[in-house]
Scaffold this motif. Structure first.
Motif, PDB file in Angstrom:
ATOM      1  N   ASN A 256       0.838  -1.193   0.000  1.00  0.00           N
ATOM      2  CA  ASN A 256       0.000   0.000   0.000  1.00  0.00           C
ATOM      3  C   ASN A 256       0.872   1.241   0.000  1.00  0.00           C
ATOM      4  O   ASN A 256       1.765   1.385   0.820  1.00  0.00           O
ATOM      5  N   THR A 258      -0.498   4.742  -1.691  1.00  0.00           N
ATOM      6  CA  THR A 258      -1.362   5.919  -1.609  1.00  0.00           C
ATOM      7  C   THR A 258      -2.795   5.576  -1.237  1.00  0.00           C
ATOM      8  O   THR A 258      -3.616   6.465  -1.071  1.00  0.00           O
ATOM      9  N   GLY A 259      -3.107   4.270  -1.125  1.00  0.00           N
ATOM     10  CA  GLY A 259      -4.460   3.869  -0.763  1.00  0.00           C
ATOM     11  C   GLY A 259      -4.847   4.337   0.625  1.00  0.00           C
ATOM     12  O   GLY A 259      -4.022   4.364   1.545  1.00  0.00           O
ATOM     13  N   HIS A 272       0.483  -6.632  -2.073  1.00  0.00           N
ATOM     14  CA  HIS A 272       0.441  -6.926  -3.500  1.00  0.00           C
ATOM     15  C   HIS A 272       1.760  -7.487  -3.976  1.00  0.00           C
ATOM     16  O   HIS A 272       2.826  -7.080  -3.539  1.00  0.00           O
ATOM     17  N   ARG A 277      -0.005  -0.634  -4.330  1.00  0.00           N
ATOM     18  CA  ARG A 277      -1.448  -0.643  -4.124  1.00  0.00           C
ATOM     19  C   ARG A 277      -1.966   0.785  -3.930  1.00  0.00           C
ATOM     20  O   ARG A 277      -1.403   1.575  -3.187  1.00  0.00           O
ATOM     21  N   THR A 278      -3.072   1.091  -4.640  1.00  0.00           N
ATOM     22  CA  THR A 278      -3.641   2.436  -4.550  1.00  0.00           C
ATOM     23  C   THR A 278      -5.120   2.419  -4.197  1.00  0.00           C
ATOM     24  O   THR A 278      -5.747   3.470  -4.121  1.00  0.00           O
ATOM     25  N   GLY A 279      -5.696   1.238  -4.002  1.00  0.00           N
ATOM     26  CA  GLY A 279      -7.126   1.121  -3.744  1.00  0.00           C
ATOM     27  C   GLY A 279      -7.545   1.708  -2.408  1.00  0.00           C
ATOM     28  O   GLY A 279      -6.733   1.895  -1.502  1.00  0.00           O
ATOM     29  N   THR A 280      -8.840   1.985  -2.284  1.00  0.00           N
ATOM     30  CA  THR A 280      -9.359   2.600  -1.061  1.00  0.00           C
ATOM     31  C   THR A 280     -10.594   1.847  -0.563  1.00  0.00           C
ATOM     32  O   THR A 280     -11.251   1.104  -1.302  1.00  0.00           O
ATOM     33  N   ASN A 294      -5.339  -4.653  -6.463  1.00  0.00           N
ATOM     34  CA  ASN A 294      -4.495  -3.464  -6.572  1.00  0.00           C
ATOM     35  C   ASN A 294      -5.286  -2.193  -6.311  1.00  0.00           C
ATOM     36  O   ASN A 294      -5.309  -1.681  -5.205  1.00  0.00           O
ATOM     37  N   ASP A 295      -5.985  -1.712  -7.343  1.00  0.00           N
ATOM     38  CA  ASP A 295      -6.656  -0.426  -7.196  1.00  0.00           C
ATOM     39  C   ASP A 295      -8.159  -0.567  -7.016  1.00  0.00           C
ATOM     40  O   ASP A 295      -8.922   0.336  -7.363  1.00  0.00           O
ATOM     41  N   THR A 297     -11.793  -0.811  -5.046  1.00  0.00           N
ATOM     42  CA  THR A 297     -12.395  -0.042  -3.963  1.00  0.00           C
ATOM     43  C   THR A 297     -13.641  -0.766  -3.451  1.00  0.00           C
ATOM     44  O   THR A 297     -14.269  -1.557  -4.157  1.00  0.00           O
ATOM     45  N   SER A 312     -13.771  -4.153  -8.102  1.00  0.00           N
ATOM     46  CA  SER A 312     -14.293  -3.379  -6.972  1.00  0.00           C
ATOM     47  C   SER A 312     -15.703  -3.817  -6.607  1.00  0.00           C
ATOM     48  O   SER A 312     -16.368  -4.562  -7.339  1.00  0.00           O
TER      49      SER A 312
END
Length: 323
Positions: A256, A258-259, A272, A277-280, A294-295, A297, A312
């Motif tokens: 992780n 920026t998530g 990951h 990883r950028t998911g929220t 990964n991304d 949500t 997502s």
């Protein structure tokens, strides 16, 4: 004590020019060349060492041991300084305890209620109400207050203060919180925990070796618990990672970054395998849960080593490839 007026006033001066300018000061013990030389009215002081307490004038109840310890103290009271050049520039500060070579060396002005122990601990400090223990702990702290740094170079580069910056931090461990500059209310516990957390502005809790501490991290309000937990986080905020390497992958060097607003619970959860990883707004529970995501949500994944990424807004429960 050649200028001592009237009688000795229960003073003991040993050494050339020790207590030389004493006038009415009482119950002092000055030992060493020019120790307490300019003391005029100060009482109940103990200065031991070359030039120890040299410029003390009216300060009372100080105990300074070591060459040049308390050298510039003038009116400060109830200080304990042990070590060569300990509290070297302190002049009016009171109720401080500095132990170690050059501890609180540049500390000057009305700086009070600090406890620094260790070689050059709090060396550049100019703030009150801090506790620093360890080699160069809090070395560059200037105006940050109510901080507790315990360990080798813990909080080394914490600098600025102000209304709410660099205050109320606790860093425990080798280089824990090393680069924390503007954080407020951060807690870093463990070898290099939060080591490179810089302009976090606070609210983080990192517990475990290198937890949240591997690369530059400016995220706020994160909770990382476990060895390497959240080690690769850069700007992600409001995350909760619990477990060894949660939010981080040892082999690939990813995790992780920026998530935000994620909750990972379990060894390797949310770690990951190939990219950052950028998911929220995800919840991954279990050994390596969410490892393939990964991304995405708004996903929930519960189970050991969950299935390949399914996108997502999904709920997956069970072992790998079963849902």
């Amino acid at each position: 004590g050649t200028n001592n007026v009237g009688n000795t006033n229960n003073n003991t001066f040993v050494g050339r020019l020790a207590g030389n300018q004493n006038i009415t000061g009482t119950d002092n013990t000055f030992t060493g060349y020019t120790a307490g030389n300019f003391n005029n009215f100060g009482s109940l002081n103990t200065f031991t060492g070359y030039r120890a307490g040299l410029f003390n004038n009216t300060g009372n109840n100080n105990s300074c041991f070591g060459a040049d310890s308390c050298l510039h103290n003038t009116t400060g009271i109830q200080n304990v300084c042990i070590g060569d050049a300990a509290c070297f520039r302190n002049n009016t500060g009171s109720a401080n305890t500095y132990v170690g070579f050059s501890a609180a060396f540049t500390n000057g002005g009305n700086i009070n209620n600090n406890t620094f122990m260790g070689w050059q601990s709090g060396f550049n400090n100019s703030a009150s109400n801090n506790v620093f223990y360890g080699y160069q702990a809090g070395f560059n702290n200037t105006s940050g207050t109510r901080n507790t740094y315990l360990g080798y170079q813990a909080g080394l580069n914490g600098t600025t203060g102000g209304i709410s910056l660099n205050q109320g931090n606790t860093s425990v461990g080798w280089q824990a919180g090393l680069d924390n500059i503007l954080g407020a209310g951060d807690t870093f516990v463990g070898h290099s925990a939060g080591r490179h957390a810089t302009n976090t502005f606070g609210g983080n809790t990192f517990v475990g070796n290198l937890a949240g501490g591997l690369i530059a991290n400016t995220g706020m309000f994160n909770n990382f618990f476990g060895y390497y937990s959240g080690a690769g986080n850069t700007t992600g905020e409001n995350n909760a990672f619990y477990g060894t390497a949660s939010g981080w992958d040892f082999n690939a060097g990813h995790g992780n970054t920026t998530g935000s607003r994620n909750t990972y619970l379990g060894v390797g959860a949310g770690s990951h395998t190939s990219i950052d990883r950028t998911g929220t707004d995800n919840i991954f529970v279990g050994y390596n849960a969410g490892r393939s995501e990964n991304d995405v949500t708004n996903s929930i994944e519960i189970g050991n080593t969950g299935p390949a990424s399914t996108g997502s807004n999904t709920i997956l429960i069970g072992l790998q490839n079963s849902h």
